[in-house]
Motif scaffolding. Sequence first.
Motif: not given
Length: 466
Positions: A67-70, A118-125, A127-129, A157-159
């Motif tokens: 995940v890029p720093a920004d 945080l985990l939810g946001r990481l997964l979304d990021y 999985l979208e990619k 992108h999650v159940d």
Amino acid sequence: MRYISTRGEAPALGFEDVLLTGLATDGGLYVPESLPHFSLEEIRSWRGLSYSELAFNVMHPFVDDAVPADDFRKMLNETYAVFAHPAVAPLVQLDTNEWVMELFRGPTLAFKDFALQLLGRLLDYVLEKRQQHVVIMGATSGDTGSAAIEGCRRCEHVDIFILHPYQRVSEVQRRQMTTVQGDNIHNIAVRGNFDDCQRMVKESFSNQSFLGGKTQLAAVNSINWARIMAQIVYYFHASLALGGPDRSMAFSVPTGNFGDIFAGYLAKKMGLPISQLVIATNRNDILHRFMSGNKYEQHQLEHTLSPSMDIMVSSNFERLLFDLHGRDGLAVKTLLENAAKGPVSIEDYRWKHARKLFDSDAVDDKATCDTIREIYQQNEYLLDPHTAIGVRAARNCRRDPAVPMITLGTAHPAKFPDAVAESGLSVQPPLPAHMADLFEREERYTVLDNNIAGVQEFIAKNWKNT
């Protein structure tokens, strides 16, 4: 940063794959190949940072270029902006050099929010990619489920399928899970205990054929490395708030699955001066029995006033055993296979090393209630039963009164009104405003037998892409 399995046979993976994989293919848990180490000077320079800025400094080495720093900074700012206190994890003083770090200011009133928001946001990021869909399968003894649902319910992108032991979590804990509406959210009440739920999750990760090759499982339990990574941060936060790193700290951690205190052990290995780590357990005291007598033996699981710790198989303990055995995956695999058949011990010199790393105590329901009552009478400060166990264990095991002792306050007392009532107090801990109507909301969950085939069939039929 590469990650390796505690059983030594699965391939090393990068952060993205570890995030999505959860359990390694050999049945082990992923850990970093090496840990970052921060100098006292570097830690000292973090004084005055916001919680999200501190979190970036501690966690970014683990995420590396996944995940890029920004983007990661933005994600962390959003994660901790939803907490109800500007300090995110405020410290409350109980007595001379004795503190509670309140880790229940997140949306579901439990420490699990620190990692699962945080985990939810990481997964979304990720999985979208990747344009990928996954099925989250998790087990909860009370708090992980609601925190996972709250953190992941908006993920496109999650159940989500969360297993909890039927009639063995508090009513508030259950309703926090079962009143969240969404086509991708499924609560399963298993006629069994937490260990039964956890076993089903682990076995399902080891053999995902019931999904027909159309998707894969992702983990929200603390077998997922991202959970541990996020929990390391608040040890640095507490230390810096009380004069660290120029003075050492002691921590008492209510724990059943060993994840939260393992994060403290890692913080110490990463350079944070920690003089004592206390494992605080309830009557389900397998960790205390091992630490005090070098005997890892499963007893009958008991239902207590601290249900989030009603666990007998502590998954994350495997990560510590990996270190105690010189990162020898085969030795860990053999030990755990033997532990499934009966009591096991480790070599005396390894156990003595563990005793240097940790103290431990087991606190029964009576002592838990006594502590809730005593602290309230002294301070008018109300503890939940898990935090009360941490406070009692801290006082029983404390080595040096000159060292600040910080108990991790793992949940809001409003989640456990029965324990508060049993302590003899007439006070009724109110739910926060955003949960005031919790008992009026419609519940939705499915009760299933303690049978893995039936649970897997339910998941295969109900994830939305089938």
